[in-house]
Design a protein around this motif. Structure first.
Motif, PDB file in Angstrom:
ATOM      1  N   GLU A 162      38.059  46.780  -4.072  1.00  0.00           N
ATOM      2  CA  GLU A 162      36.726  47.354  -4.295  1.00  0.00           C
ATOM      3  C   GLU A 162      36.553  48.664  -3.536  1.00  0.00           C
ATOM      4  O   GLU A 162      36.000  49.641  -4.072  1.00  0.00           O
ATOM      5  CB  GLU A 162      35.639  46.356  -3.908  1.00  0.00           C
ATOM      6  CG  GLU A 162      34.247  46.865  -4.203  1.00  0.00           C
ATOM      7  CD  GLU A 162      33.204  45.757  -4.341  1.00  0.00           C
ATOM      8  OE1 GLU A 162      32.026  46.043  -4.048  1.00  0.00           O
ATOM      9  OE2 GLU A 162      33.546  44.637  -4.772  1.00  0.00           O
ATOM     10  N   LEU A 222      36.171  35.295  -7.097  1.00  0.00           N
ATOM     11  CA  LEU A 222      36.626  36.421  -6.302  1.00  0.00           C
ATOM     12  C   LEU A 222      38.032  36.102  -5.828  1.00  0.00           C
ATOM     13  O   LEU A 222      38.507  34.972  -5.974  1.00  0.00           O
ATOM     14  CB  LEU A 222      35.709  36.649  -5.096  1.00  0.00           C
ATOM     15  CG  LEU A 222      34.198  36.737  -5.371  1.00  0.00           C
ATOM     16  CD1 LEU A 222      33.446  36.920  -4.054  1.00  0.00           C
ATOM     17  CD2 LEU A 222      33.880  37.858  -6.339  1.00  0.00           C
ATOM     18  N   PRO A 278      26.001  36.984 -12.349  1.00  0.00           N
ATOM     19  CA  PRO A 278      25.219  37.155 -11.123  1.00  0.00           C
ATOM     20  C   PRO A 278      25.582  38.407 -10.322  1.00  0.00           C
ATOM     21  O   PRO A 278      24.826  38.801  -9.440  1.00  0.00           O
ATOM     22  CB  PRO A 278      25.553  35.896 -10.309  1.00  0.00           C
ATOM     23  CG  PRO A 278      26.184  34.950 -11.268  1.00  0.00           C
ATOM     24  CD  PRO A 278      26.850  35.792 -12.293  1.00  0.00           C
ATOM     25  N   LEU A 279      26.725  39.021 -10.608  1.00  0.00           N
ATOM     26  CA  LEU A 279      27.195  40.149  -9.817  1.00  0.00           C
ATOM     27  C   LEU A 279      27.016  41.455 -10.579  1.00  0.00           C
ATOM     28  O   LEU A 279      27.091  41.492 -11.813  1.00  0.00           O
ATOM     29  CB  LEU A 279      28.675  39.960  -9.458  1.00  0.00           C
ATOM     30  CG  LEU A 279      28.978  38.747  -8.575  1.00  0.00           C
ATOM     31  CD1 LEU A 279      30.476  38.551  -8.432  1.00  0.00           C
ATOM     32  CD2 LEU A 279      28.341  38.916  -7.192  1.00  0.00           C
ATOM     33  N   ASP A 280      26.779  42.540  -9.851  1.00  0.00           N
ATOM     34  CA  ASP A 280      26.573  43.828 -10.500  1.00  0.00           C
ATOM     35  C   ASP A 280      27.884  44.354 -11.084  1.00  0.00           C
ATOM     36  O   ASP A 280      28.970  43.896 -10.704  1.00  0.00           O
ATOM     37  CB  ASP A 280      25.970  44.835  -9.514  1.00  0.00           C
ATOM     38  CG  ASP A 280      26.915  45.206  -8.388  1.00  0.00           C
ATOM     39  OD1 ASP A 280      27.864  45.965  -8.634  1.00  0.00           O
ATOM     40  OD2 ASP A 280      26.697  44.727  -7.263  1.00  0.00           O
ATOM     41  N   ALA A 324      30.981  45.252  -8.819  1.00  0.00           N
ATOM     42  CA  ALA A 324      31.572  44.230  -7.947  1.00  0.00           C
ATOM     43  C   ALA A 324      32.954  43.838  -8.469  1.00  0.00           C
ATOM     44  O   ALA A 324      33.100  43.488  -9.648  1.00  0.00           O
ATOM     45  CB  ALA A 324      30.682  43.010  -7.877  1.00  0.00           C
ATOM     46  N   VAL A 353      35.759  41.421  -9.175  1.00  0.00           N
ATOM     47  CA  VAL A 353      35.872  39.984  -9.386  1.00  0.00           C
ATOM     48  C   VAL A 353      37.298  39.666  -9.818  1.00  0.00           C
ATOM     49  O   VAL A 353      38.083  40.554 -10.139  1.00  0.00           O
ATOM     50  CB  VAL A 353      34.870  39.502 -10.459  1.00  0.00           C
ATOM     51  CG1 VAL A 353      33.442  39.676  -9.965  1.00  0.00           C
ATOM     52  CG2 VAL A 353      35.077  40.242 -11.784  1.00  0.00           C
ATOM     53  N   ALA A 357      28.277  30.422  -8.445  1.00  0.00           N
ATOM     54  CA  ALA A 357      27.553  31.689  -8.294  1.00  0.00           C
ATOM     55  C   ALA A 357      27.052  31.870  -6.867  1.00  0.00           C
ATOM     56  O   ALA A 357      27.135  32.975  -6.301  1.00  0.00           O
ATOM     57  CB  ALA A 357      26.376  31.728  -9.277  1.00  0.00           C
ATOM     58  N   MET A 382      30.016  32.758  -4.615  1.00  0.00           N
ATOM     59  CA  MET A 382      30.498  34.104  -4.930  1.00  0.00           C
ATOM     60  C   MET A 382      29.555  35.179  -4.393  1.00  0.00           C
ATOM     61  O   MET A 382      29.997  36.179  -3.813  1.00  0.00           O
ATOM     62  CB  MET A 382      30.671  34.263  -6.441  1.00  0.00           C
ATOM     63  CG  MET A 382      31.834  33.477  -7.020  1.00  0.00           C
ATOM     64  SD  MET A 382      31.861  33.524  -8.835  1.00  0.00           S
ATOM     65  CE  MET A 382      32.171  35.260  -9.129  1.00  0.00           C
ATOM     66  N   LEU A 383      28.248  34.979  -4.571  1.00  0.00           N
ATOM     67  CA  LEU A 383      27.291  35.970  -4.095  1.00  0.00           C
ATOM     68  C   LEU A 383      27.321  36.098  -2.573  1.00  0.00           C
ATOM     69  O   LEU A 383      27.251  37.208  -2.023  1.00  0.00           O
ATOM     70  CB  LEU A 383      25.880  35.593  -4.560  1.00  0.00           C
ATOM     71  CG  LEU A 383      25.579  35.875  -6.035  1.00  0.00           C
ATOM     72  CD1 LEU A 383      24.306  35.153  -6.462  1.00  0.00           C
ATOM     73  CD2 LEU A 383      25.450  37.373  -6.288  1.00  0.00           C
ATOM     74  N   LYS A 399      30.611  37.824  -1.612  1.00  0.00           N
ATOM     75  CA  LYS A 399      30.559  39.236  -1.997  1.00  0.00           C
ATOM     76  C   LYS A 399      29.698  40.034  -1.027  1.00  0.00           C
ATOM     77  O   LYS A 399      30.023  41.175  -0.676  1.00  0.00           O
ATOM     78  CB  LYS A 399      30.042  39.372  -3.429  1.00  0.00           C
ATOM     79  CG  LYS A 399      29.931  40.823  -3.931  1.00  0.00           C
ATOM     80  CD  LYS A 399      31.236  41.597  -3.795  1.00  0.00           C
ATOM     81  CE  LYS A 399      32.313  41.099  -4.731  1.00  0.00           C
ATOM     82  NZ  LYS A 399      33.554  41.926  -4.640  1.00  0.00           N
ATOM     83  N   ARG A 436      31.040  43.266   1.070  1.00  0.00           N
ATOM     84  CA  ARG A 436      30.399  44.583   1.037  1.00  0.00           C
ATOM     85  C   ARG A 436      29.904  45.015   2.413  1.00  0.00           C
ATOM     86  O   ARG A 436      29.937  46.209   2.740  1.00  0.00           O
ATOM     87  CB  ARG A 436      29.275  44.572   0.003  1.00  0.00           C
ATOM     88  CG  ARG A 436      29.869  44.577  -1.414  1.00  0.00           C
ATOM     89  CD  ARG A 436      28.861  44.691  -2.485  1.00  0.00           C
ATOM     90  NE  ARG A 436      29.487  45.215  -3.701  1.00  0.00           N
ATOM     91  CZ  ARG A 436      28.879  45.290  -4.866  1.00  0.00           C
ATOM     92  NH1 ARG A 436      27.625  44.869  -4.987  1.00  0.00           N
ATOM     93  NH2 ARG A 436      29.500  45.792  -5.914  1.00  0.00           N
TER      94      ARG A 436
END
Length: 457
Positions: free
Chosen positions: A164, A208, A372-374, A377, A379, A403, A406-407, A410, A414
């Motif tokens: 990323e 992920l 759920p991810l932008d 992101a 994955v 989800a 993962m959120l 993530k 970040r």
């Protein structure tokens, strides 16, 4: 084609070269996804900051080249990064910033606080990311400047967050890989009585890096996963079934990536790691340090034979503490080949170079594929690969549990990227404190202080 390996003195580089020769580490087994993959690669360029490791690996590759009946790509050693990158068609990023000594610290500092220390998972993964991300970003910037048409295939861990961070510089021309998903698919197919190389095998995988689930497996239009999950004997015949236990897998309704053992069995995994005489990092530091010291100066053939023996020991002891926590068992022979990530990388390279369309589980920006991810992101999902690069395929939405995890992870990735980019202590502390495997902000602060960041590189 010109293939550049950054981290060219790495212990597993001979696996990549062996796969180029249509072998698995020189064993003569051409199996795996895509078969032999060396066609079109005329030159392999090695770049590393460790001269001894480069010297030893170059000798091992020379022995591999002598054993191969195929026309072998020539091997060049570059003394500077820009020299290595010029004219590159593909760049394999396979760095270990800080070496195995850095991994030892990443594992031991969290363990001293009573939380898991592992190189890609938990606090250890955050510490490794903090050290690695600035170097990976600098590499991406040099690729953009010197070889803007090159494709970067990222092996460097923690692969998801590193990919990323590099994608913010290189966009879609960097693709992350891991062998865990393909290994899970192949083991599950065998357990369900299906040849994993048979045409028509399809699957649904989402997550992920080191945090994913196999949720559907079909062959010939027949759904295999429900029957497998309902069959304790079949589940108990392969690694993930033994690791997670048949009752839990049936309740979960999917097959998790092996690294999720650290999350689902955190108490048992932590106890098993702490009971070991040495952490995995300490084992590899001793093993690889001994290998490079002994191999340096040996004839090429002797260095190669020694490399084979050490590699076999490395593969046999992979995730040994987790297997001990799950009841203890020896790895299956087909899981000891040590290939996988190298074959996935070459299958990816071949698909891009020759527009040979194929499907691979890769680490890429999701582009909205995972709801759920932008879209930016990164994955780990099945992707269609061709001359255009890698495009995520549609996957079923993750369930609430998937989800949520993962959120959370993530957000940790970040925050780690932000801390590495800006030097923000607040971001680094947030990354450690929010990780599901770190149970206290106070412990997170002490881990950050003891790590020596940001001075440690």
């Amino acid at each position: 084609m010109r293939l550049v390996i950054v981290g060219g003195g790495g212990f597993r580089v001979p696996l990549v070269y062996g796969a180029l020769l249509g072998e698995s580490g020189g064993t003569g087994d051409p199996g795996g996804p895509g078969g032999p993959g060396g066609q079109g690669v005329g030159e392999v360029v090695l770049y590393d900051t460790d001269e001894r490791r480069l010297r030893v690996v170059t000798g091992v590759l020379a022995a591999l080249r002598e054993r191969s009946p195929a026309r072998a790509p020539r091997v060049m050693v570059a003394r500077g990064l820009d020299e290595a990158l010029r004219g590159a068609d593909f760049v394999f990023s396979a760095m270990r910033v800080g070496g195995t000594a850095g991994r030892v610290r990443d594992e031991r500092v969290p363990l001293a606080e009573g939380v898991l220390g592992q190189e890609t998972v938990g606090a250890g993964g955050v510490l490794y990311g903090l050290r690695t991300l600035p170097v990976a970003t600098a590499l991406a910037e040099r690729v953009r400047a010197v070889a803007p048409e090159a494709w970067v295939i990222n092996f460097t861990n923690p692969a998801g967050m590193v990919t990323e961070a590099m994608a913010r510089v290189l966009g879609p021309r960097v693709i992350g890989i891991c062998d865990s998903p393909v290994g899970l698919v192949r083991r599950a197919a065998r357990a369900a009585g299906v040849d994993p190389d048979a045409p028509g095998l399809t699957y649904d995988y989402v997550g992920l890096n080191h945090l994913g689930w196999l949720r559907r497996l079909t062959a010939g239009g027949r759904e295999l996963l429900p029957g497998l999950l309902a069959d304790p004997a079949a589940l108990g015949s392969f690694e993930e079934g033994r690791l997670f236990g048949t009752e839990f897998l049936a309740a979960l309704g999917s097959l998790p990536n092996e690294y999720l053992h650290y999350y689902y069995f955190r108490r048992e995994a932590l106890e098993a790691v702490r009971a070991q005489a040495a952490t995995r990092g300490e084992f590899l530091d001793r093993q690889q340090g001994g290998f490079f010291a002994e191999a340096d100066g040996l004839p090429d053939e002797a260095a190669y034979d020694l490399w084979l023996r050490v590699r076999q020991e490395r593969e046999a002891t992979y995730m040994a503490a987790n297997r001990e926590a799950g009841g203890g068992w020896q790895r299956a022979p087909e899981d000891l080949e040590g290939g996988g990530y190298d074959r996935v990388a070459l299958a990816l390279m071949r698909a891009i170079a020759y527009d040979e369309r194929t499907t691979l589980v890769l680490n890429v920006p999701g582009g909205g594929a995972v709801a759920p991810l932008d879209p930016d992101a990164v994955v780990e999902v099945p992707c269609m690969v061709g001359a255009f690069g890698a495009r995520p395929l549609p996957v079923a939405p993750p369930d609430e549990h998937q989800a949520g995890l993962m959120l959370t992870v993530k957000a940790v990735e970040r925050a780690t990227i932000e801390a590495a980019r800006t030097g923000s202590r607040a971001a680094a502390l947030r990354a450690l404190a929010l990780h599901p495997l770190v149970d206290s902000p106070v412990a997170a602060r002490r881990i950050l202080d003891a790590s020596g960041w940001p001075a440690v590189r």
